[in-house]
Write a protein that holds these residues in place. Structure first.
Motif, PDB file in Angstrom:
ATOM      1  N   SER A  56     -17.727 -11.963  73.174  1.00  0.00           N
ATOM      2  CA  SER A  56     -19.065 -11.412  73.099  1.00  0.00           C
ATOM      3  C   SER A  56     -19.053  -9.996  72.528  1.00  0.00           C
ATOM      4  O   SER A  56     -18.128  -9.224  72.785  1.00  0.00           O
ATOM      5  CB  SER A  56     -19.675 -11.402  74.500  1.00  0.00           C
ATOM      6  OG  SER A  56     -20.896 -10.707  74.504  1.00  0.00           O
ATOM      7  N   GLU A  58     -20.921  -7.783  73.553  1.00  0.00           N
ATOM      8  CA  GLU A  58     -21.143  -6.900  74.688  1.00  0.00           C
ATOM      9  C   GLU A  58     -19.825  -6.405  75.280  1.00  0.00           C
ATOM     10  O   GLU A  58     -19.803  -5.429  76.005  1.00  0.00           O
ATOM     11  CB  GLU A  58     -21.948  -7.596  75.788  1.00  0.00           C
ATOM     12  CG  GLU A  58     -23.432  -7.656  75.506  1.00  0.00           C
ATOM     13  CD  GLU A  58     -23.838  -8.961  74.873  1.00  0.00           C
ATOM     14  OE1 GLU A  58     -23.034  -9.908  74.879  1.00  0.00           O
ATOM     15  OE2 GLU A  58     -24.974  -9.042  74.384  1.00  0.00           O
ATOM     16  N   SER A  87     -25.861 -11.015  70.159  1.00  0.00           N
ATOM     17  CA  SER A  87     -25.776 -10.818  71.597  1.00  0.00           C
ATOM     18  C   SER A  87     -26.008 -12.140  72.325  1.00  0.00           C
ATOM     19  O   SER A  87     -26.669 -13.041  71.804  1.00  0.00           O
ATOM     20  CB  SER A  87     -26.847  -9.808  72.029  1.00  0.00           C
ATOM     21  OG  SER A  87     -26.983  -9.795  73.422  1.00  0.00           O
ATOM     22  N   HIS A  93     -27.204 -16.583  68.939  1.00  0.00           N
ATOM     23  CA  HIS A  93     -25.884 -16.794  69.532  1.00  0.00           C
ATOM     24  C   HIS A  93     -25.751 -18.234  70.032  1.00  0.00           C
ATOM     25  O   HIS A  93     -24.770 -18.910  69.738  1.00  0.00           O
ATOM     26  CB  HIS A  93     -25.676 -15.814  70.688  1.00  0.00           C
ATOM     27  CG  HIS A  93     -24.356 -15.972  71.384  1.00  0.00           C
ATOM     28  ND1 HIS A  93     -23.206 -15.436  70.874  1.00  0.00           N
ATOM     29  CD2 HIS A  93     -24.011 -16.596  72.528  1.00  0.00           C
ATOM     30  CE1 HIS A  93     -22.204 -15.717  71.692  1.00  0.00           C
ATOM     31  NE2 HIS A  93     -22.670 -16.421  72.699  1.00  0.00           N
TER      32      HIS A  93
END
Length: 163
Positions: A56, A58, A87, A93
């Motif tokens: 990811s 993130e 994201s 995604h």
């Protein structure tokens, strides 16, 4: 400074477990605060990766453990790489990942055929068991499939006649 109990007494239910006699584990649990010591530990060595692992955006790095048995490859791998540009809170995604799963299933069938193994799709999808235990559903499914295929064919054939 006022005691904590008085400071937060306006919050309904706050400090309900302050009194050890009101604790559901009292008197069985021996309070030694040993569990607090477990919160400080050294992070184990990061698992190394010999193949491409998608993660990811993130996360700044890979998670502590991850699978490497099936690295991204082919068209499904390209779709997965595209998906991980977004994201996890974005449709960009998840939708490509769903599509990549379907594409990878087809790629697996193509690989099987290339190696001379022909999959028994009817059996693998459980159609034999379904026919045995619910033949009415199988007949309805076949009828609907034939009806939809006929409708699509007639629409396409009608367009060809007009051209």
């Amino acid at each position: 400074m006022e005691p904590l109990a008085e400071k937060f007494s306006h919050i309904n239910g706050w400090g309900i477990d302050i009194d050890p006699k009101n604790d559901p584990t009292y008197p069985i649990k021996k309070r030694t605060d040993e569990e607090q010591k477990g919160y400080t530990w050294e992070r184990p060595v990061q698992q190394t990766s010999g193949v491409e692992v998608l993660h990811s955006i993130e996360r700044p790095n890979l998670s502590a453990t991850f699978g490497t048995s099936s690295p991204p490859k082919g068209l499904s791998g390209q779709l997965r790489r595209y998906a991980f540009r977004y994201s996890e809170s974005h449709y960009g995604h998840w939708l490509p990942l769903l599509l990549a799963d379907r594409v990878e299933a087809v790629e697996g069938i193509v690989d099987d055929v290339k190696q001379g193994r022909f999959p028994n799709v009817f059996k693998e999808k459980g159609r034999i068991a379904e026919w045995k235990y619910n033949p009415q559903r199988v007949l309805i499914r076949v009828a609907v499939t034939v009806a939809v295929a006929t409708a699509v064919w007639s629409v396409l054939a009608g367009k060809n006649k007009r051209n």
